[in-house]
Design a protein around this motif. Structure first.
Motif, PDB file in Angstrom:
ATOM      1  N   HIS A  94      26.323  15.674  26.574  1.00 58.49           N
ATOM      2  CA  HIS A  94      27.462  15.431  27.265  1.00 58.49           C
ATOM      3  C   HIS A  94      28.283  13.855  26.455  1.00 58.49           C
ATOM      4  N   PRO A  95      29.022  14.201  27.001  1.00 58.11           N
ATOM      5  CA  PRO A  95      29.022  12.734  25.669  1.00 58.11           C
ATOM      6  C   PRO A  95      29.346  11.635  26.018  1.00 58.11           C
ATOM      7  N   ASP A  96      29.550  11.546  27.946  1.00 59.66           N
ATOM      8  CA  ASP A  96      29.379  10.789  28.338  1.00 59.66           C
ATOM      9  C   ASP A  96      29.600  11.295  30.598  1.00 59.66           C
ATOM     10  N   LEU A  97      27.416  11.465  30.372  1.00 56.22           N
ATOM     11  CA  LEU A  97      26.921  10.840  31.328  1.00 56.22           C
ATOM     12  C   LEU A  97      26.813  10.656  32.516  1.00 56.22           C
ATOM     13  N   ARG A  98      27.897  10.301  33.140  1.00 56.20           N
ATOM     14  CA  ARG A  98      27.716   9.285  34.653  1.00 56.20           C
ATOM     15  C   ARG A  98      27.872   9.564  35.408  1.00 56.20           C
ATOM     16  N   ARG A  99      27.816   8.847  37.314  1.00 55.27           N
ATOM     17  CA  ARG A  99      28.201   9.458  38.075  1.00 55.27           C
ATOM     18  C   ARG A  99      29.156   9.451  38.148  1.00 55.27           C
ATOM     19  N   ILE A 100      30.017  10.060  38.896  1.00 53.08           N
ATOM     20  CA  ILE A 100      31.602  11.002  39.908  1.00 53.08           C
ATOM     21  C   ILE A 100      31.349  10.857  40.587  1.00 53.08           C
ATOM     22  N   PHE A 101      30.802  10.869  41.499  1.00 55.68           N
ATOM     23  CA  PHE A 101      31.230  10.001  43.020  1.00 55.68           C
ATOM     24  C   PHE A 101      30.395   8.966  43.753  1.00 55.68           C
ATOM     25  N   MET A 102      29.326   8.833  43.615  1.00 54.87           N
ATOM     26  CA  MET A 102      28.336   7.790  43.899  1.00 54.87           C
ATOM     27  C   MET A 102      28.955   6.877  42.808  1.00 54.87           C
ATOM     28  N   TRP A 103      28.246   5.451  43.592  1.00 53.66           N
ATOM     29  CA  TRP A 103      28.420   4.791  42.266  1.00 53.66           C
ATOM     30  C   TRP A 103      27.530   3.832  41.533  1.00 53.66           C
ATOM     31  N   ALA A 132      18.179  29.802  25.914  1.00 54.25           N
ATOM     32  CA  ALA A 132      19.759  30.715  25.238  1.00 54.25           C
ATOM     33  C   ALA A 132      21.006  30.287  25.989  1.00 54.25           C
ATOM     34  N   LEU A 133      21.361  29.740  26.525  1.00 57.23           N
ATOM     35  CA  LEU A 133      21.971  29.692  27.739  1.00 57.23           C
ATOM     36  C   LEU A 133      23.694  29.465  26.343  1.00 57.23           C
ATOM     37  N   LEU A 134      23.164  28.834  25.361  1.00 57.61           N
ATOM     38  CA  LEU A 134      24.804  28.405  24.731  1.00 57.61           C
ATOM     39  C   LEU A 134      25.533  29.616  24.264  1.00 57.61           C
ATOM     40  N   PRO A 135      24.048  30.620  23.160  1.00 54.09           N
ATOM     41  CA  PRO A 135      24.544  31.774  22.494  1.00 54.09           C
ATOM     42  C   PRO A 135      25.205  32.883  23.480  1.00 54.09           C
ATOM     43  N   ILE A 136      24.578  32.672  24.658  1.00 56.94           N
ATOM     44  CA  ILE A 136      25.087  33.875  25.617  1.00 56.94           C
ATOM     45  C   ILE A 136      26.486  33.636  25.758  1.00 56.94           C
ATOM     46  N   VAL A 137      26.763  32.644  26.110  1.00 60.29           N
ATOM     47  CA  VAL A 137      27.901  31.583  26.822  1.00 60.29           C
ATOM     48  C   VAL A 137      29.198  31.828  25.950  1.00 60.29           C
ATOM     49  N   THR A 138      28.781  31.679  24.417  1.00 61.82           N
ATOM     50  CA  THR A 138      29.556  31.379  23.144  1.00 61.82           C
ATOM     51  C   THR A 138      29.695  33.165  23.404  1.00 61.82           C
ATOM     52  N   PHE A 139      28.820  33.969  23.234  1.00 57.23           N
ATOM     53  CA  PHE A 139      28.209  35.506  23.761  1.00 57.23           C
ATOM     54  C   PHE A 139      30.648  36.213  24.138  1.00 57.23           C
ATOM     55  N   LEU A 140      29.750  35.522  25.563  1.00 55.20           N
ATOM     56  CA  LEU A 140      30.794  35.902  26.462  1.00 55.20           C
ATOM     57  C   LEU A 140      32.198  35.814  26.361  1.00 55.20           C
ATOM     58  N   HIS A 163      32.903  18.939  31.975  1.00 56.43           N
ATOM     59  CA  HIS A 163      32.976  17.213  31.659  1.00 56.43           C
ATOM     60  C   HIS A 163      32.695  17.409  32.882  1.00 56.43           C
ATOM     61  N   TRP A 164      33.639  17.077  33.523  1.00 57.41           N
ATOM     62  CA  TRP A 164      33.605  16.589  34.963  1.00 57.41           C
ATOM     63  C   TRP A 164      32.362  17.180  35.835  1.00 57.41           C
ATOM     64  N   LEU A 165      32.325  18.308  35.728  1.00 60.61           N
ATOM     65  CA  LEU A 165      31.370  19.216  36.458  1.00 60.61           C
ATOM     66  C   LEU A 165      29.747  19.200  36.127  1.00 60.61           C
ATOM     67  N   GLU A 166      29.823  18.691  35.240  1.00 54.03           N
ATOM     68  CA  GLU A 166      28.976  18.444  34.752  1.00 54.03           C
ATOM     69  C   GLU A 166      28.131  17.095  35.319  1.00 54.03           C
ATOM     70  N   ARG A 167      29.050  16.399  34.947  1.00 51.08           N
ATOM     71  CA  ARG A 167      28.951  14.512  35.590  1.00 51.08           C
ATOM     72  C   ARG A 167      28.837  15.073  36.991  1.00 51.08           C
ATOM     73  N   GLU A 168      29.378  15.993  38.140  1.00 49.83           N
ATOM     74  CA  GLU A 168      29.071  15.971  39.051  1.00 49.83           C
ATOM     75  C   GLU A 168      27.852  16.012  39.681  1.00 49.83           C
ATOM     76  N   VAL A 169      27.433  17.568  38.495  1.00 45.57           N
ATOM     77  CA  VAL A 169      25.364  18.345  38.837  1.00 45.57           C
ATOM     78  C   VAL A 169      24.932  17.016  37.994  1.00 45.57           C
ATOM     79  N   TYR A 170      24.857  16.212  37.488  1.00 48.69           N
ATOM     80  CA  TYR A 170      23.918  15.206  36.932  1.00 48.69           C
ATOM     81  C   TYR A 170      23.872  13.798  38.194  1.00 48.69           C
ATOM     82  N   LEU A 186      27.974  21.764  28.075  1.00 48.09           N
ATOM     83  CA  LEU A 186      28.793  23.109  27.692  1.00 48.09           C
ATOM     84  C   LEU A 186      30.553  22.920  27.235  1.00 48.09           C
ATOM     85  N   THR A 187      30.429  21.240  27.478  1.00 51.87           N
ATOM     86  CA  THR A 187      31.492  20.401  26.876  1.00 51.87           C
ATOM     87  C   THR A 187      32.164  21.521  25.767  1.00 51.87           C
ATOM     88  N   PRO A 188      31.295  21.513  24.270  1.00 51.88           N
ATOM     89  CA  PRO A 188      31.938  22.086  23.700  1.00 51.88           C
ATOM     90  C   PRO A 188      32.730  23.051  23.610  1.00 51.88           C
TER      91      PRO A 188
END
Lengths: 441, 159
Positions: free
Chosen positions: B125-134, B36-44, B108-115, B100-102
């Motif tokens: 996610h359009p480009d899910l890669r590492r951001i801090f680590m190599w 339900a994440l997408l419907p709920i945050v879209t509503f919010l 975009h960057w926050l989700e890359r960080e969590v990934y 939540l990128t749409p």
């Protein structure tokens, strides 16, 4: 390993690296540009060169121990980072901070904000060729840092704001040094306005360059001066007032166009507001403890005497502890015994004091907030500086997450420089005030 | 008070998807169902709630609990001057959640960080890669089972 931009680049374009060690990339950040002549078709920003596992490290330190790590986040305004972390823990503990300490905190965080903005604009102006501005601003920053150094004992790694209050009281000469710093900064701001506001070279490189719309700024999670430069009114100090900000009289400057020049101008105006706050807070600062009395008996003599009798005289402490004498404690630190470092006079001269001291620093004891999670934010130099802490009831945080304002701001860099010239990267990046320590954590 | 009203309205609107409303140390949060994440945050995000800004997005690793991971979203409403916390529990064997990128660009960057730091996958996610680590870094450093002192130098250190 080919990056995204290397894979997607058109064959007839040129790829150019800016950074990670480029003189204009203050901090280490790499921007890969896909160029058609001088025009940027695409770019890719690579961060993480300064990643040192701040959050992981903090999970293995006690609440008291990890304070120095927060100095290294935004290293031009360390006091605001201290404040953000400390106030988050205080929210968990429910500590009441003395009035005087609250005033000192406001003074220190506004001075840090000025030094943050001065550094940002100095670097930005220098990279646009205005070296005079850089020198003027560095001069003003020195006067600000004189105040900070005199109060905290350090220029950058301050660790001054502590859970429950501040580490030490203000110096006796504080008013004199502060007055000088405020006057010098005012003068420099006036000079810089004169040098840059109508400067054709500066205007050409900043006016209508890298324009951010208010909608995009909100979608990118921009906060702080960068968000306000687009005309969106949001300042944590006004929206969620903390300390004594709601009792002071000051305004939030806004921009109109959201371009580089507006980001410059909003920062300049914010410094003027910060000076107003500093002056008001300094005038209102309450004082209950007696005036500074020099001297007291030597610590060695106090220890010797304490074997025979209870020592009640003032003990002369080392200059490093000046300002944190026991009689100042009601002014600068909360009265809850478990949350603040016990006064050194007690630690050195009485057995109860020594036990208190050990109970505070011993592993598994010390500050243990109740279970739960909490988010608290202060207005940092770059915007909303938020800490999210999960406590499991032990003396170290189960999880500590920092909401770094410039992470969100730099994320928009690719969009801002698309379609611009290579030379536009420099002022755009400069106006964002990217701070590696905060961005990469 | 504003926050409480929002959570109540949310519960009325999505009675099945809101698992519980937790209260800790003066902050309130809604624990919701993963689907339900997408419907709920879209509503919010839409008016009248108007939580237009994604303040922060992070993850917590509760090792030993089931489900193990918890995504934490902080939303902010500029008009209502209020923050809202949404939590989603994720199981270790089913470690993905909708991106939540749409809705927000900084996702975009926050989700890359969590990934990068937790290994959570973001669907869409359009480009899910590492951001801090190599690229090629083993493991996810902010997980509780990643040792504090394990080092993986990219360039071999001298002996």
């Amino acid at each position: 390993m080919p990056t995204r931009i290397q894979k997607e680049a058109r064959p007839d374009t040129m790829l150019l690296n800016m950074g990670p060690s480029h003189p204009a990339m203050h901090g280490t950040i790499r921007i890969m540009l896909e160029l058609d002549g001088e025009r940027i078709l695409n770019s890719e920003v690579e961060v993480g060169y300064l990643h040192r596992g701040f959050e992981k490290t903090c999970e293995h330190r006690t609440y008291f121990n990890l304070l120095p790590y927060t100095d290294r986040l935004n290293y031009v305004s360390p006091l605001i980072n201290n404040l953000g972390y400390v106030m988050t823990v205080e929210k968990m503990l429910g500590v009441v901070v003395p009035e005087r300490a609250q005033h000192i905190r406001v003074l220190m965080s506004e001075l840090s904000r000025i030094s943050d903005h001065l550094t940002c604009l100095a670097a930005m102006a220098m990279e646009c060729g205005a070296f005079t501005v850089f020198l003027y601003k560095m001069k003003a920053r020195e006067f600000i840092w004189d105040v900070i150094e005199q109060t905290t004992g350090a220029r950058m790694t301050t660790s001054y704001i502590r859970i429950g209050g501040v580490r030490a009281d203000l110096h006796t000469d504080f008013d004199v040094v502060l007055k000088k710093a405020v006057a010098e900064t005012r003068g420099v701001l006036k000079d810089v306005h004169g040098l840059l506001d109508k400067n054709k070279i500066f205007l050409n490189r900043t006016r209508d360059v890298a324009v951010m719309s208010p909608e995009d700024a909100v979608a990118y999670g921009w906060t702080g001066p960068c968000l306000r430069s687009t005309g969106v009114l949001y300042d944590v100090r006004k929206a969620f007032p903390y300390l004594i900000y709601d009792r002071l009289n000051w305004d939030v400057p806004l921009g109109e166009r959201g371009d580089n020049f507006d980001r410059y101008l909003v920062r300049m105006r914010e410094m003027e507001q910060s000076l107003r706050i500093v002056e008001q807070a300094a005038a209102r600062i309450p004082k209950t403890s007696p005036a500074l009395t020099a001297g007291g008996i030597e610590p060695s003599a106090a220890i010797r005497d304490s074997r025979r009798r209870r020592v009640r005289e003032a003990v002369a402490l080392s200059p490093n502890l000046e300002g944190s004498e026991e009689y100042r404690y009601p002014d600068i630190l909360a009265s809850d015994k478990g949350y603040v470092v016990p006064p050194k006079e007690e630690t050195y001269t009485s057995i109860e004091g020594l036990i208190n001291h050990f109970k505070f620093f011993m592993r598994g004891h010390g500050i243990r907030p109740p279970k739960g999670d909490v988010y608290f934010a202060v207005e940092g130099g770059n915007g909303e500086l938020g800490f999210y802490i999960v406590s499991d009831g032990t003396d170290r945080p189960y999880r500590l997450h920092l909401r770094a304002p410039c992470f969100h701001i730099v994320a928009a860099l690719e969009q801002l420089i698309r379609g611009r010239y290579v030379a536009d990267v420099i002022p755009t990046f400069g106006s964002m005030n990217m701070i590696g320590g905060e961005l990469d954590r | 008070m504003e926050e409480k009203d929002v959570l109540e309205r949310l519960r009325e609107r999505f009675p099945a998807e809101i698992k519980e409303i937790t209260r800790s140390l003066g902050d309130e949060a809604a624990v919701i169902d993963k689907a339900a994440l997408l419907p709920i945050v879209t509503f919010l995000k839409q008016k009248p709630e108007d939580y237009a800004m994604l303040l922060d997005l992070t993850c917590v690793d509760y090792r030993g609990e089931k489900p193990r991971f918890e995504m934490v979203y902080h939303l902010f409403s500029l008009t209502g001057r209020a923050r809202l916390r949404i939590k989603v529990r994720l199981d270790e064997n089913d470690l993905w959640i909708a991106s939540l990128t749409p809705l927000w660009k900084n996702a975009h960057w926050l989700e890359r960080e969590v990934y990068d730091l937790f290994g959570v996958h973001f669907e869409g996610h359009p480009d899910l890669r590492r951001i801090f680590m190599w690229e090629g870094f083993e493991g996810h450093p902010l997980r509780k089972d990643y040792p504090l002192r394990r080092s993986q130098p990219l360039i071999r250190l001298k002996d």
